[in-house]
Design a protein around this motif. Structure first.
Motif, mmCIF file in Angstrom:
data_model
loop_
_atom_site.group_PDB
_atom_site.id
_atom_site.type_symbol
_atom_site.label_atom_id
_atom_site.label_comp_id
_atom_site.label_asym_id
_atom_site.label_seq_id
_atom_site.Cartn_x
_atom_site.Cartn_y
_atom_site.Cartn_z
ATOM 1 N N LEU A 159 0.191 2.237 7.437
ATOM 2 C CA LEU A 159 1.157 2.723 8.420
ATOM 3 C C LEU A 159 1.752 1.559 9.209
ATOM 4 O O LEU A 159 2.975 1.468 9.375
ATOM 5 N N LEU A 160 0.895 0.660 9.662
ATOM 6 C CA LEU A 160 1.357 -0.496 10.421
ATOM 7 C C LEU A 160 2.245 -1.409 9.569
ATOM 8 O O LEU A 160 3.320 -1.827 10.008
ATOM 9 N N ASN A 161 1.813 -1.705 8.359
ATOM 10 C CA ASN A 161 2.593 -2.569 7.476
ATOM 11 C C ASN A 161 3.951 -1.966 7.150
ATOM 12 O O ASN A 161 4.959 -2.671 7.113
ATOM 13 N N ALA A 162 3.992 -0.661 6.910
ATOM 14 C CA ALA A 162 5.256 -0.001 6.598
ATOM 15 C C ALA A 162 6.158 0.067 7.832
ATOM 16 O O ALA A 162 7.355 -0.227 7.756
ATOM 17 N N ALA A 163 5.584 0.429 8.968
ATOM 18 C CA ALA A 163 6.379 0.582 10.195
ATOM 19 C C ALA A 163 6.955 -0.745 10.680
ATOM 20 O O ALA A 163 8.084 -0.791 11.164
ATOM 21 N N LEU A 164 6.197 -1.819 10.540
ATOM 22 C CA LEU A 164 6.659 -3.125 10.993
ATOM 23 C C LEU A 164 7.492 -3.854 9.946
ATOM 24 O O LEU A 164 7.999 -4.950 10.208
ATOM 25 N N GLY A 165 7.610 -3.277 8.763
ATOM 26 C CA GLY A 165 8.394 -3.898 7.707
ATOM 27 C C GLY A 165 7.702 -5.076 7.047
ATOM 28 O O GLY A 165 8.330 -5.832 6.311
ATOM 29 N N ILE A 166 6.414 -5.240 7.303
ATOM 30 C CA ILE A 166 5.662 -6.346 6.710
ATOM 31 C C ILE A 166 5.552 -6.136 5.199
ATOM 32 O O ILE A 166 5.744 -7.053 4.417
ATOM 33 N N GLU A 167 5.223 -4.931 4.817
ATOM 34 C CA GLU A 167 5.088 -4.566 3.407
ATOM 35 C C GLU A 167 5.627 -3.156 3.237
ATOM 36 O O GLU A 167 4.886 -2.181 3.353
ATOM 37 N N PRO A 168 6.934 -3.031 2.986
ATOM 38 C CA PRO A 168 7.543 -1.700 2.886
ATOM 39 C C PRO A 168 6.899 -0.805 1.825
ATOM 40 O O PRO A 168 6.871 0.412 1.969
ATOM 41 N N ARG A 169 6.350 -1.394 0.755
ATOM 42 C CA ARG A 169 5.714 -0.591 -0.301
ATOM 43 C C ARG A 169 4.432 0.075 0.188
ATOM 44 O O ARG A 169 3.909 0.968 -0.484
ATOM 45 N N LEU A 205 0.321 5.951 2.036
ATOM 46 C CA LEU A 205 0.095 6.968 3.064
ATOM 47 C C LEU A 205 -0.255 8.340 2.482
ATOM 48 O O LEU A 205 -1.287 8.910 2.839
ATOM 49 N N PRO A 206 0.568 8.895 1.583
ATOM 50 C CA PRO A 206 0.190 10.212 1.036
ATOM 51 C C PRO A 206 -1.051 10.144 0.139
ATOM 52 O O PRO A 206 -1.812 11.105 0.062
ATOM 53 N N VAL A 207 -1.259 9.010 -0.516
ATOM 54 C CA VAL A 207 -2.436 8.870 -1.375
ATOM 55 C C VAL A 207 -3.710 8.961 -0.538
ATOM 56 O O VAL A 207 -4.629 9.728 -0.852
ATOM 57 N N VAL A 208 -3.761 8.196 0.548
ATOM 58 C CA VAL A 208 -4.947 8.211 1.400
ATOM 59 C C VAL A 208 -5.090 9.576 2.074
ATOM 60 O O VAL A 208 -6.206 10.094 2.190
ATOM 61 N N ALA A 209 -3.980 10.172 2.467
ATOM 62 C CA ALA A 209 -4.049 11.508 3.079
ATOM 63 C C ALA A 209 -4.655 12.517 2.103
ATOM 64 O O ALA A 209 -5.504 13.333 2.494
ATOM 65 N N LEU A 210 -4.270 12.460 0.839
ATOM 66 C CA LEU A 210 -4.836 13.356 -0.165
ATOM 67 C C LEU A 210 -6.329 13.094 -0.387
ATOM 68 O O LEU A 210 -7.117 14.034 -0.550
ATOM 69 N N LEU A 211 -6.718 11.816 -0.393
ATOM 70 C CA LEU A 211 -8.135 11.488 -0.552
ATOM 71 C C LEU A 211 -8.955 12.021 0.621
ATOM 72 O O LEU A 211 -10.045 12.561 0.428
#
Length: 148
Positions: free
Chosen positions: A103-113, A118-124
């Motif tokens: 979430l942090l990496n995506a939100a800050l644009g550090i690692e957009p991928r 997020l959905p993978v971990v949510a499903l797990l």
């Protein structure tokens, strides 16, 4: 006289145990590679050269971080495969840390991928909350309790 029931390990728990074992292997190899720059493990960084650069800048802190990840993943793999309640909670903790990092990496644009995780971990996490999985970690029929 009743006989104790054995609870079979759900296939997803086995898969997650293997996943954590792979995490232990990957982080352990990363430590070994950072300890031997230019050595035979150097090509593993072709998978993620940005991570190599970041870990190289961190110096000894990278070794401590990756070493801790390696130990936590190995312990979680063992706990998952043996049906230990502490392994259940350690695995959930590792997944929550991963979720926060993605979430942090995506939100800050550090690692957009990272948004893919997020959905993978949510499903797990959802899977780990199902009654069958919780029952495996607490065969007496209760909820796995926090160690303590």
């Amino acid at each position: 006289m009743s006989t104790p029931q054995t609870v079979t390990r759900p296939p997803g728990v086995t898969a997650l145990g293997a996943f954590f074992a792979c995490g232990a292997l990957a982080s352990g190899l990363s430590v070994a590679s950072l300890l031997t720059p230019g050595g035979p493990l150097e090509p593993i960084w072709q998978v993620n050269p940005r991570a190599h650069e970041a870990f190289a800048r961190m110096g000894a802190w990278a070794l401590l971080l990756l070493g801790a990840v390696c130990l936590a993943c190995a312990a979680s793999a063992y706990g998952f495969l043996r049906g230990r309640p502490w392994g259940y909670w350690l695995g959930i903790t590792l997944l929550l840390v991963d979720l926060a990092g993605n979430l942090l990496n995506a939100a800050l644009g550090i690692e957009p991928r990272a948004v893919i995780g997020l959905p993978v971990v949510a499903l797990l996490l959802w899977y780990l909350s199902t009654p069958r999985v919780r029952g495996f970690f607490a065969p007496a029929g209760g909820t796995p309790t926090l160690p303590g």
